[in-house]
Structure formats: C-alpha cells, structure tokens
Write a protein that holds these residues in place. Structure first.
Motif, PDB file in Angstrom:
ATOM      1  N   PRO A   1      21.255  19.556  -6.116  1.00 54.86           N
ATOM      2  CA  PRO A   1      20.427  20.154  -6.896  1.00 54.86           C
ATOM      3  C   PRO A   1      19.002  19.194  -7.114  1.00 54.86           C
ATOM      4  CG  PRO A   1      22.047  19.147  -8.202  1.00 54.86           C
ATOM      5  CD  PRO A   1      22.517  19.069  -6.794  1.00 54.86           C
TER       6      PRO A   1
ATOM      7  N   ALA B   1      19.932  32.041 -13.045  1.00 58.15           N
ATOM      8  CA  ALA B   1      19.524  33.030 -12.159  1.00 58.15           C
ATOM      9  C   ALA B   1      19.907  32.792 -10.502  1.00 58.15           C
ATOM     10  CB  ALA B   1      18.186  33.664 -12.306  1.00 58.15           C
TER      11      ALA B   1
ATOM     12  N   VAL C   1      22.673  30.658  -9.112  1.00 53.85           N
ATOM     13  CA  VAL C   1      23.457  29.607  -9.534  1.00 53.85           C
ATOM     14  C   VAL C   1      23.840  28.775  -8.299  1.00 53.85           C
ATOM     15  CG1 VAL C   1      25.621  30.994  -9.380  1.00 53.85           C
ATOM     16  CG2 VAL C   1      25.568  28.927 -10.805  1.00 53.85           C
TER      17      VAL C   1
ATOM     18  N   ASP D   1      25.356  26.534  -5.746  1.00 52.25           N
ATOM     19  CA  ASP D   1      26.553  25.758  -5.604  1.00 52.25           C
ATOM     20  C   ASP D   1      26.981  25.389  -6.869  1.00 52.25           C
ATOM     21  OD1 ASP D   1      26.503  25.872  -2.736  1.00 52.25           O
ATOM     22  OD2 ASP D   1      26.889  24.119  -2.261  1.00 52.25           O
TER      23      ASP D   1
ATOM     24  N   GLY E   1      25.157  23.063  -8.953  1.00 50.84           N
ATOM     25  CA  GLY E   1      24.829  22.097  -9.346  1.00 50.84           C
ATOM     26  C   GLY E   1      23.849  21.912 -10.609  1.00 50.84           C
ATOM     27  N   HIS E   2      22.883  22.677 -10.766  1.00 45.55           N
ATOM     28  CA  HIS E   2      22.206  22.754 -12.010  1.00 45.55           C
ATOM     29  C   HIS E   2      23.164  23.353 -13.216  1.00 45.55           C
ATOM     30  CE1 HIS E   2      18.654  22.731  -9.356  1.00 45.55           C
ATOM     31  NE2 HIS E   2      18.287  21.686 -10.151  1.00 45.55           N
TER      32      HIS E   2
ATOM     33  N   LYS F   1      22.960  36.439  -5.531  1.00 44.66           N
ATOM     34  CA  LYS F   1      23.066  37.625  -4.514  1.00 44.66           C
ATOM     35  C   LYS F   1      23.984  37.452  -3.186  1.00 44.66           C
ATOM     36  CE  LYS F   1      18.424  37.469  -2.491  1.00 44.66           C
ATOM     37  NZ  LYS F   1      17.205  38.113  -2.385  1.00 44.66           N
TER      38      LYS F   1
ATOM     39  N   LEU G   1      14.523  28.694  -6.576  1.00 45.41           N
ATOM     40  CA  LEU G   1      14.309  29.679  -5.659  1.00 45.41           C
ATOM     41  C   LEU G   1      14.818  29.281  -4.116  1.00 45.41           C
ATOM     42  CD1 LEU G   1      10.730  30.797  -6.891  1.00 45.41           C
ATOM     43  CD2 LEU G   1      13.067  32.126  -7.323  1.00 45.41           C
ATOM     44  N   GLY G   2      14.709  30.215  -3.546  1.00 55.41           N
ATOM     45  CA  GLY G   2      15.012  30.005  -2.049  1.00 55.41           C
ATOM     46  C   GLY G   2      16.805  29.845  -1.720  1.00 55.41           C
ATOM     47  N   LEU G   3      16.806  28.993  -0.635  1.00 54.10           N
ATOM     48  CA  LEU G   3      18.111  28.812   0.063  1.00 54.10           C
ATOM     49  C   LEU G   3      18.818  27.660  -0.561  1.00 54.10           C
ATOM     50  CD1 LEU G   3      16.971  29.521   3.397  1.00 54.10           C
ATOM     51  CD2 LEU G   3      18.437  30.803   2.265  1.00 54.10           C
ATOM     52  N   SER G   4      19.996  27.368  -0.531  1.00 48.83           N
ATOM     53  CA  SER G   4      20.653  26.219  -0.528  1.00 48.83           C
ATOM     54  C   SER G   4      20.899  25.662   0.832  1.00 48.83           C
ATOM     55  CB  SER G   4      22.254  26.191  -1.352  1.00 48.83           C
ATOM     56  OG  SER G   4      22.963  26.927  -0.504  1.00 48.83           O
TER      57      SER G   4
ATOM     58  N   GLN H   1      23.610  27.210   2.682  1.00 48.41           N
ATOM     59  CA  GLN H   1      23.318  28.335   3.448  1.00 48.41           C
ATOM     60  C   GLN H   1      22.574  28.049   4.643  1.00 48.41           C
ATOM     61  OE1 GLN H   1      21.180  30.082  -0.223  1.00 48.41           O
ATOM     62  NE2 GLN H   1      22.324  31.929  -0.150  1.00 48.41           N
TER      63      GLN H   1
ATOM     64  N   ASP I   1      10.328  40.288  -5.486  1.00 44.13           N
ATOM     65  CA  ASP I   1      11.445  40.102  -6.597  1.00 44.13           C
ATOM     66  C   ASP I   1      11.273  38.983  -7.446  1.00 44.13           C
ATOM     67  OD1 ASP I   1      12.882  41.721  -4.828  1.00 44.13           O
ATOM     68  OD2 ASP I   1      14.592  40.194  -4.283  1.00 44.13           O
TER      69      ASP I   1
ATOM     70  N   ARG J   1      14.581  17.618   0.922  1.00 45.84           N
ATOM     71  CA  ARG J   1      14.211  19.073   0.629  1.00 45.84           C
ATOM     72  C   ARG J   1      13.750  18.907  -0.807  1.00 45.84           C
ATOM     73  NH1 ARG J   1      16.733  22.574  -2.522  1.00 45.84           N
ATOM     74  NH2 ARG J   1      16.434  24.818  -1.965  1.00 45.84           N
TER      75      ARG J   1
END
Ligand SMILES: C[S@@+](CC[C@H](N)C(=O)[O-])C[C@H]1O[C@@H](n2cnc3c(N)ncnc32)[C@H](O)[C@@H]1O
Length: 321
Positions: free
Chosen positions: A5, A26, A28, A30, A32-33, A52, A101-104, A107, A224, A303
């Motif tokens: 995170p 909003a 979630v 993995d 971590g947060h 999603k 936001l974005g991707l983990s 992913q 979005d 990241r």
C-alpha cells in the motif's frame, strides 16, 4: 506478487481512523490500507470495501479474514458508492472514505489482462472482472477505432507527443493483421519512436503513455472519478474525511479542482455583482499541498513515486444519503 500500500502512514495521519470509526475503502484491492484502518478502528469500527475486480475482492477477503465481523465487501464500481452504502446499512455513520486509484501491482503482474507492455498478454486492460457484457476492451479500441479517435485517446489520456504517428501506424498495421497482444502494440510504438528520434535509448519506454491512455479509456477512469467525488462526500458524516491517492496529473487535477470548488461558497464569475449560484461550501481542505512519498518509501516501492494524496473534511451535514 503482493501489493504494497502506498502512502500508508500519510493515509493514517490524515484520515485519522480512531476506535469505533466506520470507513469505506472504495478501492479495497489487496486490502493493505483497509487492514491498517481496521486495526486502528478496533474493537467495533467497521469497514466496507469496494472493488470492481472480483479477483481483488477474493484476495481482500482472504487477507482480512481476521476482521470478518467488521469487514464487509461489495463487488462494484465506486461511482455507485451511494447505492452500495445504502445497500450496506450495517456500516452506519461513515467517518472516512479512501480511494487509492488505478491498479494494484498484482493486477499488473498476475492478471494476464495486458496492463503491462513488459508481458506478452492479450490486450484486455479491463479492471472490471469478470468482463461485463457490452463494455469495450483494449483490443476492440485498437482494432476498431479510427486513426483520429486513437490519436485523441493517446493525446488526451496519455499526453503522448507522437499520438498521431502512432495512431496512423496502428491503422496501417491492423490492415494486414489484427493487433491482439501487448508486444505487438508495444512494437508499433517503438518503431514510431525510432522513425522520429532514431535509435536512442528512452527515459521511459515508448509504449508507456499509450498503454496508460488505453487503460484510462477502457476503464472510463476519469469520468468515474468525477462522478465518484460528490457522492463520496455525500455519504460521509459531518467532519468525515475523504482521501484520494492519484497516480497521474489528469486524476490529480480532477481531485484538486473538486476540492477547490467545494471548499468555496459562491463560485459565480468574478464579474458577477450579486451571487446567483447559491453554491455552498461543503468541505475544508486538509492537505494544502498533496502528500507525497518519502525518499525512503520511493526507494522501497518505486510505484509510490508518482502517488499524491489529497484529503478533505466534510463541513456540514448537507448529505442527501
Ligand atoms: C491501487 S489498487 C488498491 C490497493 C489497496 N489500497 C491496497 O492497499 O491493497 C486499486 C484497486 O481499485 C480497483 N478499482 C479501480 N477503479 C475502481 C472503480 N472505479 N471502482 C471500484 N474499484 C476500482 C482496482 O480493481 C484495484 O483493485
């Protein structure tokens, strides 16, 4: 690979979760947060996690199983936060909403959906998983959009300076063969760069921006986010805090402008003598400048280099939720 995170200390400092507080994560991912928030809101604070991507939901459930009495989960888009919160009345009064936001990293590295030009995968790029009927994936855009539409996507969402030559090259290549995989698309970007700039080494890979642009387009990320912000504010209780971590300037601008607008009363044109907008101030900005990662965090987690956290506090109970 598990996701680390970003800006975790800063999220905790500014969202300030306390025992008994209820939160919505909003995005979630993995978890971590969410895990750190759940630790701090013990013994009875609840957290509702939204994602999603059903794979993220499953990982979060596994990672947060020790909190199963206080952790609830919804598979959906955060732009439906009002409905999702209403469908989960057990969450009670909401003290904080976080969107990372974005991707983990998981992913990007394990989904097999073509988010990275460094892996040879099909061009899917959808965070919505399982795929929803009727939604376009990247290979449809790449093979069906006109050259001018592709150019617009690359320019607007990627700020790619070679948007037009890359778009034209895609259209030429796909006449011979459909472009279905990440490596095929990345090669087109590389050859466009080589034609313009010769064989030099690039500071960032020539495919970086077009991949980002396609991902934003496939996932409708900017619209979005625009729709999410007012609804996230509306589900918060008075003095509740909204935190958003963004990873590129287009997202950060949307958050900054929303916070700025909502932290002002009248937003009439300066030449207007009397107020006609009836706009009411609904939040106080907590992070005057966005929080960014420390040098240490950037070293440990590259990241985090582009991450920016903005936090605002809801002023009064204008909520219609
Ligand atoms: C950066 S990751 C979150 C990581 C998480 N904070 C953690 O610490 O593990 C972003 C997550 O948000 C999800 N996501 C992105 N946009 C979304 C949206 N509009 N609605 C719901 N989930 C979304 C992605 O599928 C991904 O799982």
């Amino acid at each position: 690979m598990s996701h680390i995170p970003v800006l975790l200390n800063e999220v905790i400092e500014y969202l300030d979760p306390k025992p008994g507080d209820n939160f919505v994560d909003a995005t979630v991912g993995d978890g971590g947060h969410a895990k750190e928030i759940l630790k701090r809101t013990a013994p009875d604070g609840k957290l509702l996690g939204i994602d999603k991507d059903l794979n993220s939901i499953k990982i979060a459930e596994e990672n947060l199983k020790e909190f199963k009495d206080r952790f609830f989960i919804a598979h959906g888009n955060f732009l439906d936060i009002k409905k999702i919160a209403a469908d989960n009345p057990q969450i009670g009064k909401i003290s904080g909403v976080l969107a990372d936001l974005g991707l983990s990293s998981r992913q990007i590295e394990e989904s097999g959906r073509g988010f990275s030009f460094q892996r040879d995968e099909p061009l899917i790029m959808s965070m919505v998983w399982p795929l929803a009927e009727g939604r376009k994936i990247a290979l449809q855009i790449v093979n069906e959009a006109s050259a001018r539409e592709l150019e617009k996507i690359f320019k607007e969402y990627g700020e790619e300076r070679l948007a037009r030559p890359i778009a034209d090259r895609i259209v030429r290549e796909r006449e011979a063969k459909r472009i279905e995989r990440t490596f095929e698309l990345a090669d087109i970007a590389v050859s466009a760069y080589k034609k313009f700039f010769g064989n030099k080494t690039w500071r960032i890979h020539p495919a970086t921006k077009i991949f980002m642009a396609l991902r934003i387009s496939v996932n409708e990320e900017l619209s979005d986010l625009e729709n999410f912000l007012p609804d996230a504010l509306s589900v918060l209780a008075e003095k509740g805090r909204l935190g958003v971590i963004s990873f590129h300037s287009l997202e950060d601008r949307i958050v900054k402008n929303f916070f700025r607008k909502e932290s002002h009363g009248c937003i009439c044109d300066k030449n207007q003598v009397e107020c006609v907008c009836d706009h009411m101030r609904s939040l106080k900005i907590i992070t005057k400048r966005p929080a960014v990662a420390s040098a240490d965090e950037m070293k440990k987690n590259p990241r985090s280099r582009s991450a920016k956290l903005r936090v605002a506090e809801k002023l009064s109970a204008l909520s219609d939720y």
